[in-house]
Design an enzyme around this catalytic site. Sequence first.
Site, mmCIF file in Angstrom:
data_model
loop_
_atom_site.group_PDB
_atom_site.id
_atom_site.type_symbol
_atom_site.label_atom_id
_atom_site.label_comp_id
_atom_site.label_asym_id
_atom_site.label_seq_id
_atom_site.Cartn_x
_atom_site.Cartn_y
_atom_site.Cartn_z
ATOM 1 N N ASP A 128 0.850 -1.189 0.000
ATOM 2 C CA ASP A 128 0.000 0.000 0.000
ATOM 3 C C ASP A 128 0.896 1.253 0.000
ATOM 4 O O ASP A 128 1.784 1.370 -0.849
ATOM 5 C CB ASP A 128 -0.963 -0.077 1.200
ATOM 6 C CG ASP A 128 -1.991 1.024 1.255
ATOM 7 O OD1 ASP A 128 -2.983 0.938 0.516
ATOM 8 O OD2 ASP A 128 -1.804 1.977 2.034
ATOM 9 N N TYR A 258 -1.875 10.973 1.796
ATOM 10 C CA TYR A 258 -2.764 11.294 0.676
ATOM 11 C C TYR A 258 -2.748 12.803 0.396
ATOM 12 O O TYR A 258 -2.821 13.229 -0.763
ATOM 13 C CB TYR A 258 -4.197 10.861 0.997
ATOM 14 C CG TYR A 258 -4.362 9.376 1.204
ATOM 15 C CD1 TYR A 258 -4.613 8.527 0.132
ATOM 16 C CD2 TYR A 258 -4.278 8.814 2.483
ATOM 17 C CE1 TYR A 258 -4.781 7.159 0.325
ATOM 18 C CE2 TYR A 258 -4.443 7.446 2.678
ATOM 19 C CZ TYR A 258 -4.686 6.626 1.597
ATOM 20 O OH TYR A 258 -4.836 5.277 1.792
ATOM 21 N N HIS A 323 -7.108 -6.600 -0.764
ATOM 22 C CA HIS A 323 -6.034 -5.616 -0.626
ATOM 23 C C HIS A 323 -4.981 -6.013 0.405
ATOM 24 O O HIS A 323 -3.791 -5.794 0.199
ATOM 25 C CB HIS A 323 -6.657 -4.272 -0.246
ATOM 26 C CG HIS A 323 -5.661 -3.157 -0.099
ATOM 27 N ND1 HIS A 323 -4.919 -2.681 -1.163
ATOM 28 C CD2 HIS A 323 -5.281 -2.429 0.984
ATOM 29 C CE1 HIS A 323 -4.123 -1.695 -0.733
ATOM 30 N NE2 HIS A 323 -4.320 -1.529 0.561
#
Length: 344
Positions: A128, A258, A323
């Site tokens: 990730d 982010y 994921h």
Amino acid sequence: MGNFLTLFFFKHKHNHNIQPHKMEDIQHNMVAVNGINMHVAELGKGPTILFIHGFPELWYTWRHQMIYLASHGYRAVAPDLRGYGDTTGAPTNDATKFTTLHVVGDLVALIEAVVAPGEEKVFVVGHDWGAFMAWALCLYRPDKVKALVNLSVPFSPRNPKFKPVDALRALYGNDYYIIRFQEPGEIEGELAVWGTERFLNDIFNYRKPEALLLPKGIGFGTSPNDPLVLPSWLSKEDLAYYTSMFEKTGFSGGLNYYRALNINWELTAAWTGAQVKVPVKFIVGDLDLTYNTMGAKDYIEKGGFKKDVPLLEDVIILRDVGHFLHEEKPDEINQYIHHFFKKF
């Protein structure tokens, strides 16, 4: 593939070099790096493997890999990244301090602090955001990395024409999770209503092969009062550990990664068109939202990925896996990592 893994396991399970390790054997240290105090979990002796976690994760996400690789003659080192867990010193109210250059700076300083004398390079495993940072580490400092196994997130070449957040907003709209994470304080306010445990449980359970949308006030579509249904690979104790840590720190540190996406883009113009020149194995689940992002399958499977990462040796796509593949399928992932790193 199943036969190969069975044979591989059988060949190695009687290896006399195996020194069994347990969770209780993991050592925890604080290491001063790049102006922050980094919490580092460590296990085993041998060549160093640096494990880099993602969102919303911690060093703990690598527990299965640490025990397995330490038992097979490696030294497993897994930090809490800046803004996470027991790592302190990064200003979580300032997303500009969470760029790839900051985080790779932390990781390079950590590598220099923990490697054995004469050990110039380390093996790296990322997932990730940890995979994103591992690509950046290999791009900026390939002299520090022997080989890389990256999970879930393929390399993302810089597009000089589009800022990434702007491009994602144009593609997926304002409900797309990365867009929803941009405004400081906004998603944190909603998380306070959902509750830490509920948010973590919902995100760990997410396995739709499509873009993750989090409409305001709706989130994952569950209610805070709904009973928690854990994914098969996560125990109550695991969820309790994650929950206790994120209740202590909040999510802003992780969300800042982010929020720094467009800043990364501005700072990394010099690396436009640069290749990652480190040996790589890449593994992704076919239900992972990253694999099902627009253009990702074509990039991975039709030559773009190999062009940007010329030493890409193998791409593994795990069927019916989501994921958090290293937690969902730890035995397979452990063997893939071990088999790849043994070559070096």
